[in-house]
Design a protein around this motif. Structure first.
Motif, short mmCIF file in Angstrom:
data_model
loop_
_atom_site.label_atom_id
_atom_site.label_comp_id
_atom_site.label_asym_id
_atom_site.label_seq_id
_atom_site.Cartn_x
_atom_site.Cartn_y
_atom_site.Cartn_z
N LEU A 363 17.78 1.55 -50.85
CA LEU A 363 16.70 0.58 -50.56
C LEU A 363 15.83 1.09 -49.41
O LEU A 363 14.60 0.94 -49.44
N LYS A 364 16.46 1.68 -48.41
CA LYS A 364 15.66 2.23 -47.31
C LYS A 364 14.81 3.39 -47.79
O LYS A 364 13.67 3.57 -47.35
N ALA A 365 15.39 4.20 -48.70
CA ALA A 365 14.62 5.31 -49.24
C ALA A 365 13.42 4.83 -50.04
O ALA A 365 12.38 5.51 -50.14
N LEU A 366 13.53 3.63 -50.63
CA LEU A 366 12.44 3.04 -51.40
C LEU A 366 11.43 2.31 -50.52
O LEU A 366 10.46 1.76 -51.02
N SER A 370 14.73 -1.45 -41.72
CA SER A 370 16.04 -1.85 -41.23
C SER A 370 16.11 -3.37 -41.03
O SER A 370 17.14 -4.01 -41.29
N GLY A 371 14.99 -3.96 -40.56
CA GLY A 371 14.96 -5.40 -40.36
C GLY A 371 15.13 -6.17 -41.66
O GLY A 371 15.80 -7.21 -41.71
N ARG A 372 14.52 -5.65 -42.74
CA ARG A 372 14.62 -6.33 -44.02
C ARG A 372 16.05 -6.24 -44.57
O ARG A 372 16.57 -7.21 -45.13
N VAL A 373 16.67 -5.08 -44.39
CA VAL A 373 18.05 -4.92 -44.84
C VAL A 373 18.98 -5.83 -44.04
O VAL A 373 19.86 -6.51 -44.59
N THR A 374 18.76 -5.85 -42.72
CA THR A 374 19.57 -6.73 -41.87
C THR A 374 19.39 -8.18 -42.26
O THR A 374 20.35 -8.96 -42.33
N GLN A 376 18.62 -9.37 -45.13
CA GLN A 376 19.29 -9.61 -46.41
C GLN A 376 20.78 -9.87 -46.20
O GLN A 376 21.37 -10.78 -46.78
N VAL A 377 21.41 -9.06 -45.33
CA VAL A 377 22.84 -9.22 -45.04
C VAL A 377 23.10 -10.55 -44.33
O VAL A 377 24.05 -11.27 -44.67
N VAL A 378 22.26 -10.88 -43.35
CA VAL A 378 22.43 -12.15 -42.62
C VAL A 378 22.25 -13.33 -43.56
O VAL A 378 22.98 -14.33 -43.49
N GLY A 379 21.26 -13.23 -44.48
CA GLY A 379 21.04 -14.31 -45.44
C GLY A 379 22.25 -14.56 -46.31
O GLY A 379 22.65 -15.71 -46.54
N GLU A 380 22.86 -13.47 -46.79
CA GLU A 380 24.07 -13.62 -47.59
C GLU A 380 25.20 -14.26 -46.78
O GLU A 380 25.93 -15.12 -47.28
N ALA A 381 25.35 -13.83 -45.51
CA ALA A 381 26.42 -14.37 -44.66
C ALA A 381 26.21 -15.86 -44.37
O ALA A 381 27.18 -16.63 -44.34
N VAL A 382 24.95 -16.26 -44.18
CA VAL A 382 24.67 -17.68 -43.92
C VAL A 382 25.01 -18.52 -45.15
O VAL A 382 25.56 -19.63 -45.04
N GLY A 476 24.93 -7.18 -40.23
CA GLY A 476 23.57 -6.72 -39.97
C GLY A 476 23.54 -5.54 -39.03
O GLY A 476 22.75 -4.60 -39.21
N TRP A 477 24.39 -5.60 -38.00
CA TRP A 477 24.45 -4.47 -37.06
C TRP A 477 24.90 -3.22 -37.80
O TRP A 477 24.36 -2.14 -37.58
N ARG A 478 25.86 -3.37 -38.72
CA ARG A 478 26.35 -2.22 -39.47
C ARG A 478 25.27 -1.70 -40.43
O ARG A 478 25.05 -0.49 -40.56
N ALA A 479 24.54 -2.62 -41.08
CA ALA A 479 23.52 -2.21 -42.04
C ALA A 479 22.35 -1.55 -41.36
O ALA A 479 21.72 -0.64 -41.92
N SER A 480 22.01 -1.98 -40.15
CA SER A 480 20.85 -1.41 -39.46
C SER A 480 21.08 0.05 -39.07
O SER A 480 20.12 0.78 -38.78
#
Length: 492
Positions: A363-366, A370-374, A376-382, A476-480
């Motif tokens: 996704l980052k290559a596309l 990093s903020g968008r990926v983070t 996405q992860v936070v949204g799933e966790a919430v 999110g910290w891990r994904a960033s």
């Protein structure tokens, strides 16, 4: 795009989402149960205190214990006089003695002085009495000479003729019954304050404001049942007849007194003119009770002020034990489980991110930042947290309902204080003996409930969101920190 991707990932990772949500649900459910049980403990304790204190009462004022070196003046003990020379045999005699509870009383003027203190909305005095009634009969004995048949010689009662030599008195004696009950003199002009307000009139009526010196009474239902009294009957106290105008039933626990009389009538019976034993006080602001207590103690000398909080400290038994467990051990257990659930959710989310390196790197290559990926992860966790919140609320409500359905019975024991100290809070709990004699402990039984309020539900929702954010922060910290190169390495 965000919600589409979020929905797809949650559907793909149902098991992982269920594991995270279940962990949070257990912690949230435990918090709900402990909070609701603690609330039930508070309500149970309020019922206990209400049965002693009366509705609307914030504190009571009683006379301070008087201590004197060398013994001091002792209160007068009850004395009963009977005529043992009454004509005939088997004639019933009775007498009763009316005593002020604890032998400690305050002047009527103290009520006005207390009412003038800053922060006092209303103050009313009451007189707590104990009536000891002794009734029975003497039986004359029969004089019998040695070797002769018995004959009535009038020797059965004290004061009769002396028996002649060679004879003796047989039979005779006394058979008396002692009956004790409590009487409370209430200020009928203040019906909204005092112990009678903790009872409900179930038959007849209560006092009218005009009956300040009327010979009327309200009987407690338990006492009325025991003595077979009904509305319209009369009871006699120290030779004075009172008409029962109503029957009162205690809302919870024991009644404050067996019989309620107008204050002036109670003062007359006890020879305690212009005297009260207890002053019931209502504060203008419940948040200022401590300051009102301090003002009364400072400005009204010779008094002891007892608040509901002071009285609560005397409650022991299973209610106190359960309350301590709910507020102490239960609270810390909830915190420990909740913190553990948050950490486990965070670690599981971080672990899931590690397994999605190829996905996030791609996704980052596309072009994803990093903020968008983070995000996405936070949204799933919430969402995981909200799912856990819903499940936790359901489990918590089920647990609270189970406690309420079972309604375990708890005992509340209120230890007696010194006579007249006011530690018992109500007229029914005072001692019968003199100053310094401890009152008998009073035991009440209350059913435990676990009410769940909106505040508790809101707390659960807040914890669910917080748990999701904590888990999202880990992930999110891990994904960033992921880089596109990591994804290419996994593809190779």
């Amino acid at each position: 795009m965000f919600f589409t991707y979020l929905r797809r990932e949650l559907r793909r990772r149902r098991k992982a989402a269920l594991v995270v949500a279940s962990g949070l649900a257990l912690g949230i459910a435990l918090v709900i149960v402990v909070s609701s049980v603690s609330s039930g403990m508070g309500k149970a304790q309020e019922k206990v205190l209400q049965s002693l204190y009366g509705l609307g009462t914030d504190m009571t004022v009683t006379k301070a214990m008087e201590t004197s070196e060398g013994g001091g003046e002792r209160p007068e003990r009850p004395r009963f006089s009977f005529d043992a020379q009454a004509e005939g045999s088997g004639e019933e005699q009775s007498t009763d003695h009316v005593m002020v509870q604890g032998f400690q009383s305050l002047a009527d003027s103290t009520v006005d002085k207390v009412g003038e203190q800053s922060g006092v909305a209303d103050a009313v005095g009451g007189l707590s009495l104990q009536v000891v009634k002794v009734s029975g009969e003497f039986t004359r004995g029969r004089f019998q000479q040695d070797g002769q048949g018995g004959q009535d010689g009038g020797q059965g009662g004290p004061g009769g003729a002396e028996p002649s030599e060679g004879g003796r008195v047989q039979g005779g004696g006394a058979d008396f019954d002692v009956n004790s009950y409590s009487v409370y003199g209430t200020d009928v002009t203040e019906p909204k304050l005092g112990p009678l307000t903790s009872s409900r009139i179930t038959d007849g009526r209560t006092f009218k404001a005009s009956e300040t010196d009327a010979k009327v009474a309200v009987a407690d239902s338990a006492h009325a049942k025991e003595k077979e009294l009904e509305t319209g009957d009369t009871v006699t106290v120290k030779g004075t007849k009172f008409k029962i105008i109503g029957i009162a039933t205690a809302e919870s626990g024991d009644a404050a007194a067996d019989l309620y009389l107008p204050l002036k009538q109670a003062q007359t019976l006890a020879d305690a003119k212009d005297k009260v034993t207890t002053i019931y006080v209502r504060a203008t602001d419940s948040q200022q009770i401590d300051s009102v207590k301090s003002a009364i103690q400072k400005n009204v000398s010779g008094t002891t002020v007892t608040t509901s909080a002071d009285l609560a400290d005397t409650v022991s038994g299973s209610l106190s034990t359960a309350s301590s467990l709910a507020t102490g051990v239960g609270t810390w257990l909830s915190v420990a489980v909740l913190v553990t659930a948050f950490l486990v959710a965070g670690l599981l989310t971080s672990s899931a991110v590690s397994r999605r390196v190829r996905e996030f790197g791609t996704l980052k290559a596309l072009g994803w930042t990093s903020g968008r990926v983070t995000g996405q992860v936070v949204g799933e966790a919430v969402v995981h947290g909200l799912m856990g919140g819903v499940l936790g609320i359901a489990l918590g409500l089920a647990g609270a309902y189970a406690v309420t359905a079972i309604s375990p019975t708890l005992q509340a024991e209120l230890g007696g204080g010194a006579g007249g100290s006011g530690a018992m809070g109500g007229p029914g709990g005072g001692p019968v003996g003199g100053p310094g004699r401890e009152a008998a402990a009073k035991t009440l039984e209350v059913a435990l409930t676990a009410p769940v309020g909106l505040t508790t539900v809101a707390l659960a929702v807040g914890l669910a969101v917080a748990g999701g954010l904590v888990a999202g922060a880990f992930g999110g910290w891990r994904a960033s920190r992921l880089r596109p190169a990591d994804a290419l390495r996994r593809v190779a």
